[in-house]
Write an enzyme that holds these catalytic residues in place. Sequence first.
Site, PDB file in Angstrom:
ATOM      1  N   HIS A 260      21.373  -5.669  15.112  1.00  0.00           N
ATOM      2  CA  HIS A 260      21.387  -6.799  13.582  1.00  0.00           C
ATOM      3  C   HIS A 260      22.038  -7.768  13.796  1.00  0.00           C
ATOM      4  O   HIS A 260      22.703  -8.422  14.717  1.00  0.00           O
ATOM      5  CB  HIS A 260      22.930  -6.372  12.461  1.00  0.00           C
ATOM      6  CG  HIS A 260      22.876  -6.972  11.299  1.00  0.00           C
ATOM      7  ND1 HIS A 260      23.446  -7.462  10.273  1.00  0.00           N
ATOM      8  CD2 HIS A 260      22.668  -5.589  10.096  1.00  0.00           C
ATOM      9  CE1 HIS A 260      23.788  -7.626   9.861  1.00  0.00           C
ATOM     10  NE2 HIS A 260      22.753  -6.923   9.219  1.00  0.00           N
ATOM     11  N   ASP A 316      20.643   1.390   8.118  1.00  0.00           N
ATOM     12  CA  ASP A 316      19.753   1.872   7.548  1.00  0.00           C
ATOM     13  C   ASP A 316      19.901   3.291   8.617  1.00  0.00           C
ATOM     14  O   ASP A 316      19.112   4.148   8.650  1.00  0.00           O
ATOM     15  CB  ASP A 316      19.070   1.323   8.361  1.00  0.00           C
ATOM     16  CG  ASP A 316      18.737  -0.097   6.567  1.00  0.00           C
ATOM     17  OD1 ASP A 316      18.529   0.493   5.703  1.00  0.00           O
ATOM     18  OD2 ASP A 316      18.793  -1.090   7.258  1.00  0.00           O
TER      19      ASP A 316
HETATM   20  C1  LIG Z   1      17.677  -6.469  12.842  1.00  0.00           C
HETATM   21  C2  LIG Z   1      16.760  -7.290  13.637  1.00  0.00           C
HETATM   22  C3  LIG Z   1      15.803  -7.500  13.312  1.00  0.00           C
HETATM   23  C4  LIG Z   1      17.611  -8.487  14.174  1.00  0.00           C
HETATM   24  O1  LIG Z   1      16.251  -8.832  14.400  1.00  0.00           O
HETATM   25  P1  LIG Z   1      17.460 -10.802  15.146  1.00  0.00           P
HETATM   26  O2  LIG Z   1      19.021 -11.022  14.960  1.00  0.00           O
HETATM   27  O3  LIG Z   1      16.514 -11.366  15.145  1.00  0.00           O
HETATM   28  O4  LIG Z   1      17.350 -10.550  17.198  1.00  0.00           O
HETATM   29  P2  LIG Z   1      16.122 -10.686  18.225  1.00  0.00           P
HETATM   30  O5  LIG Z   1      14.914  -9.514  17.227  1.00  0.00           O
HETATM   31  O6  LIG Z   1      16.180 -12.040  18.376  1.00  0.00           O
HETATM   32  O7  LIG Z   1      16.611  -9.234  19.018  1.00  0.00           O
HETATM   33  C5  LIG Z   1      17.490 -10.088  20.079  1.00  0.00           C
HETATM   34  C6  LIG Z   1      17.275  -9.124  20.938  1.00  0.00           C
HETATM   35  O8  LIG Z   1      17.745  -7.377  21.333  1.00  0.00           O
HETATM   36  C7  LIG Z   1      16.357  -6.720  21.727  1.00  0.00           C
HETATM   37  N1  LIG Z   1      16.904  -5.784  19.921  1.00  0.00           N
HETATM   38  C8  LIG Z   1      16.874  -6.337  18.920  1.00  0.00           C
HETATM   39  N2  LIG Z   1      16.666  -4.870  18.562  1.00  0.00           N
HETATM   40  C9  LIG Z   1      16.651  -3.977  19.216  1.00  0.00           C
HETATM   41  C10 LIG Z   1      16.216  -2.757  18.894  1.00  0.00           C
HETATM   42  N3  LIG Z   1      16.692  -2.187  17.777  1.00  0.00           N
HETATM   43  N4  LIG Z   1      15.641  -1.714  19.875  1.00  0.00           N
HETATM   44  C11 LIG Z   1      15.913  -2.418  21.083  1.00  0.00           C
HETATM   45  N5  LIG Z   1      15.815  -3.361  21.857  1.00  0.00           N
HETATM   46  C12 LIG Z   1      16.464  -4.565  20.418  1.00  0.00           C
HETATM   47  C13 LIG Z   1      15.803  -8.110  21.175  1.00  0.00           C
HETATM   48  O9  LIG Z   1      14.420  -7.181  21.989  1.00  0.00           O
HETATM   49  C14 LIG Z   1      16.380  -9.153  22.107  1.00  0.00           C
HETATM   50  O10 LIG Z   1      16.094  -8.795  23.401  1.00  0.00           O
HETATM   51  P3  LIG Z   1      16.026 -10.566  23.945  1.00  0.00           P
HETATM   52  O11 LIG Z   1      16.989 -11.048  23.681  1.00  0.00           O
HETATM   53  O12 LIG Z   1      15.533  -9.320  25.598  1.00  0.00           O
HETATM   54  O13 LIG Z   1      14.600 -10.842  23.704  1.00  0.00           O
HETATM   55  C15 LIG Z   1      16.436  -6.672  15.135  1.00  0.00           C
HETATM   56  O14 LIG Z   1      17.235  -6.216  15.408  1.00  0.00           O
HETATM   57  C16 LIG Z   1      15.863  -5.084  15.153  1.00  0.00           C
HETATM   58  O15 LIG Z   1      14.048  -5.267  15.194  1.00  0.00           O
HETATM   59  N6  LIG Z   1      16.187  -3.795  14.472  1.00  0.00           N
HETATM   60  C17 LIG Z   1      15.341  -2.740  13.906  1.00  0.00           C
HETATM   61  C18 LIG Z   1      15.296  -2.970  12.683  1.00  0.00           C
HETATM   62  C19 LIG Z   1      16.436  -2.736  12.025  1.00  0.00           C
HETATM   63  O16 LIG Z   1      16.941  -1.275  12.356  1.00  0.00           O
HETATM   64  N7  LIG Z   1      16.212  -3.250  11.471  1.00  0.00           N
HETATM   65  C20 LIG Z   1      17.166  -3.158  10.235  1.00  0.00           C
HETATM   66  C21 LIG Z   1      18.884  -4.396  10.135  1.00  0.00           C
HETATM   67  S1  LIG Z   1      20.172  -4.093   9.312  1.00  0.00           S
END
Ligand SMILES: CC(C)(COP(=O)(O)OP(=O)(O)OC[C@H]1O[C@@H](n2cnc3c(N)ncnc32)[C@H](O)[C@@H]1OP(=O)(O)O)[C@@H](O)C(=O)NCCC(=O)NCCS
Length: 379
Positions: A260, A316
Site C-alpha cells: 500500500h 483487497d
Molecule cells: C498498492 C501498490 C500499487 C502501491 O504501490 P507504490 O506505493 O507505488 O509502491 P511501489 O510500487 O513503489 O513498491 C515499493 C516496493 O515494494 C515492492 N512491492 C509493492 N507491492 C508489492 C507486492 N504486492 N508484491 C511484491 N512486491 C511488491 C515493489 O516491487 C517495490 O520494490 P523495490 O523498492 O525493490 O522496487 C503496490 O503495493 C501493489 O502493486 N500492490 C499490489 C496491488 C494491490 O494490492 N493494490 C491495491 C492497493 S489497496
Amino acid sequence: MAEVQKGLEGVVVADTITSLVNGVEGKLIYGGYKIEDLAENALFEEVVYLLWNGRLPNTTELEELRSAIAREAVLDENLITTLEGFPKDANPMAVLESAVAALAFYDGESEDLSVEAARRKAVRLTGQITTICAAWDRIRKEQAPVAPRADLTLAQNFVYMLSGEEPDKTASDAINVYLVLLAEHGMNASTFTSRVVTGTGADIHSAVVAAIAALKGPSHGGANSAAMKMFLEIEDPANVEQWFQDNIKSGKRRIMGIGHRVYKALDPRADILRKHAQALAESSGNTRWFEIADKLADTALSDEYFIERKLYPNVDYFSAIVLYTLKLDVDMFTPLFAMSRVAGWSAHIIEQIQNNRLIRPKANYVGPQDLEWKPASER
Ligand SMILES: CC(C)(COP(=O)(O)OP(=O)(O)OC[C@H]1O[C@@H](n2cnc3c(N)ncnc32)[C@H](O)[C@@H]1OP(=O)(O)O)[C@@H](O)C(=O)NCCC(=O)NCCS
C-alpha cells in the site's frame, strides 16, 4: 527544475473531514470514529450519513437516508433496455462506467452544479449504482433484473436484487461490513480523480464515472478480483510455497492485495476482513480459499523482501475471500468496491465544490527545444 514527486507520493492536496488514514500505525478513522467500531456496529447508511454530514445520524435521520437511497435506487426502464443491449461478456466495470454516465441522461438535475443538487444526486447515485451492479449480473446470465425494495437497507437490497429472493441475513450482514470498510479512504487514486474532475466545474456524474475508471485498475480497486484469480491459480494450500518461489521470489509478479502507498503497517481493514473471511469460510464448510490466502500472507510476512519494504495485506486481500465465499462472481468484486466507495467520492466531491479551485499541477519539460521545422516530405 522542480523535483518530481513520482506518483504524487507525500503530496497533500486538500483538507478533509472525511477520514484519517494513519499509515504508520495502521489506523483508519471516518469522521472521528474508529473503523473497528464502525465495522462492528454501523449500518452502511450510517457511514454514508457520517461522511456526508460530518456526524452520525439520529434514528429519524438514518431512516430518512435509508429510505431515500432505497427509493432512488430504481433505474429508468430505458437504462435497463440499454444494459440489455450490452454484450453479455462485457467487463462489469466498463458496464458500470457506461451506465453511470447514462444515469445523467435520466437525472433532471444533472447539469445543476449546486451543492444542494450534488447532495441529492449523491443519494440517487448511491442507490442506483447498487441496482446497476445487481441488474447487470442478472442480465448477463439471461435473468430478468429485480427492482429494489423501499423497505430494505442497501446491503439487503443488493443481496435481494442479485438473487431475487428474500435477502439472507448472513450474506447481507457480510456485505454491510464490506460496504462500511470500503466507503472512504483519504486521497486514494479514484477519490483524487473525482476531485480533479469536480475541480473543472464538471457535474457529479462525470466525476463518479472518472472515479470508477480509476478504480478499475489492478493497482487500485481491481486488486480484489486479481487477488482471487491468484488464489484460484494456486488451487491448493499445499501449492503456496512453490507458487511463491516460482512467481514472487523470482521477481516475475507481485502478490495482489499486498502492499500500500500509505500503510506501512497492517491495513486495519485487512485484519477485520480476515476474521470475517475465516468465519464465513468455516460456516460455508469450504476453508480452502481462506487457507490459501492465509498461508500466502504468512509466507510473505515472514519473507525478508516483504519485511524490508513493509508490505502487508491490504483491504483487497481478504475481501476477495469474503466475496468469493458469498458466491459473487470474481469480476463483480470491483463493482462492489464502487458500490461502497461512491459514498466517499461523493463526500469529497461535495467538499471540493464547497472550496473549489481548479486542480492543475505542472510537469517539467524534458524534451528538446529550438528544433527547426521541416515539411513532412523532407523528414
Ligand atoms: C498498492 C501498490 C500499487 C502501491 O504501490 P507504490 O506505493 O507505488 O509502491 P511501489 O510500487 O513503489 O513498491 C515499493 C516496493 O515494494 C515492492 N512491492 C509493492 N507491492 C508489492 C507486492 N504486492 N508484491 C511484491 N512486491 C511488491 C515493489 O516491487 C517495490 O520494490 P523495490 O523498492 O525493490 O522496487 C503496490 O503495493 C501493489 O502493486 N500492490 C499490489 C496491488 C494491490 O494490492 N493494490 C491495491 C492497493 S489497496
